[in-house]
Design a protein around this motif. Structure first.
Motif, mmCIF file in Angstrom:
data_model
loop_
_atom_site.group_PDB
_atom_site.id
_atom_site.type_symbol
_atom_site.label_atom_id
_atom_site.label_comp_id
_atom_site.label_asym_id
_atom_site.label_seq_id
_atom_site.Cartn_x
_atom_site.Cartn_y
_atom_site.Cartn_z
ATOM 1 N N ILE A 273 1.908 4.950 0.812
ATOM 2 C CA ILE A 273 1.599 5.922 1.864
ATOM 3 C C ILE A 273 2.482 7.156 1.693
ATOM 4 O O ILE A 273 3.516 7.112 1.030
ATOM 5 N N CYS B 228 7.757 5.468 8.440
ATOM 6 C CA CYS B 228 8.403 6.112 7.302
ATOM 7 C C CYS B 228 9.863 5.670 7.246
ATOM 8 O O CYS B 228 10.617 5.898 8.209
ATOM 9 N N LYS C 71 0.852 -1.187 0.000
ATOM 10 C CA LYS C 71 0.000 0.000 0.000
ATOM 11 C C LYS C 71 0.891 1.240 0.000
ATOM 12 O O LYS C 71 1.811 1.345 0.809
ATOM 13 N N GLU D 197 -3.386 5.188 10.625
ATOM 14 C CA GLU D 197 -4.327 5.961 9.818
ATOM 15 C C GLU D 197 -5.246 6.809 10.686
ATOM 16 O O GLU D 197 -5.951 7.689 10.167
ATOM 17 N N THR E 239 6.041 2.579 0.705
ATOM 18 C CA THR E 239 5.004 1.537 0.727
ATOM 19 C C THR E 239 5.049 0.800 2.054
ATOM 20 O O THR E 239 6.080 0.762 2.731
ATOM 21 N N HIS F 120 2.272 2.510 10.255
ATOM 22 C CA HIS F 120 3.143 2.859 9.135
ATOM 23 C C HIS F 120 4.427 3.472 9.700
ATOM 24 O O HIS F 120 4.364 4.357 10.549
#
Length: 245
Positions: free
Chosen positions: A22, A69, A20, A78, A32, A67
């Motif tokens: 991001i 980075c 996914k 999210e 991703t 997530h």
């Protein structure tokens, strides 16, 4: 039988994990992260604090909730808001990004990897001054992961931290506008209190849930609170009988 159309993946070849795209909330760099396709997520049951027990432990969606980075290290879910209060980005730059040794969690994750991502997100969330309700959810999920590992001391430690955040969210009302209702917060505060051994607080919170049953839309949570309240009362009676036997 496999589908032979060019560029089409057969059901047999479909993998649980997919990439996914991001964008980092902090540095805005793209990357991703892995997610599990919904068709592979099968929940056998839920614990009383809503912890999902998956039929296939290797397809655990909790592992991919955060997530990270790979460029700056900022970690988030999210549920994080896009807003950064004044000076928080500078704090994140100093305390996270400047110390970040570039690496990623964009491949398949082990439970240890997942715990690391949640702890990074909890730290980043604290620096960002994210809502208490968001921090509570992260800390509760860490407790769940330790539960899977049967590490009771660590589970209890993070349950206590989650409870503090749920109590702060309730007192400040920062859950307003989120998917978490007042009844759900009070129920979770009661369930967590019971799990960490504070039955008096558990009874208080479950009673607060039951006081709101006329206006609450979540009948299942009301029933769960009632069941937990009765469990505590039965345990108390059993304990008293044993003490006087």
């Amino acid at each position: 039988m496999k589908i032979l159309l060019k560029g089409v993946i057969s059901i047999e070849e479909l993998q649980p994990l997919y990439d996914k795209s991001i964008e980092c909330l902090h540095c805005k760099e793209p990357s991703t992260t892995k997610k599990i396709r919904s068709r592979f997520i099968k929940v056998a049951r839920y614990d009383t604090d809503f912890c999902p027990i998956y039929k296939n432990p290797t397809a655990n969606a909790l592992y991919y909730y955060i997530h990270v980075c790979p460029h700056c290290g900022f970690s988030f879910s999210e549920d994080f808001s896009r807003y950064f209060p004044p000076t928080t980005q500078e704090d994140i730059e100093e305390k996270v990004c400047s110390k970040w040794n570039p690496h990623h969690f964009s491949d398949e994750r082990s439970i240890e990897d997942a715990i690391k991502t949640y702890k990074l997100a909890s730290y980043c969330g604290a620096l960002k001054k994210e809502k208490h309700i968001i921090q509570a959810g992260i800390l509760l999920r860490i407790a769940w992961l330790y539960r899977f590992q049967k590490k009771q001391e660590q589970e209890k430690r993070f349950l206590k931290l989650a409870l503090l955040e749920y109590e702060a969210s309730y007192s400040t009302g920062d859950f307003s506008g989120t998917q978490v209702s007042e009844v759900r917060i009070l129920y979770l505060a009661g369930d967590i209190s019971k799990r960490i051994g504070n039955t008096q607080a558990a009874v208080k919170y479950f009673s607060m849930v039951l006081e709101r049953q006329k206006n609450a839309m979540e009948a299942s949570i009301i029933k769960m609170a009632r069941d937990r309240w009765h469990e505590i009362k039965e345990e108390s009676v059993t304990s008293n009988l044993a003490a006087h036997a």
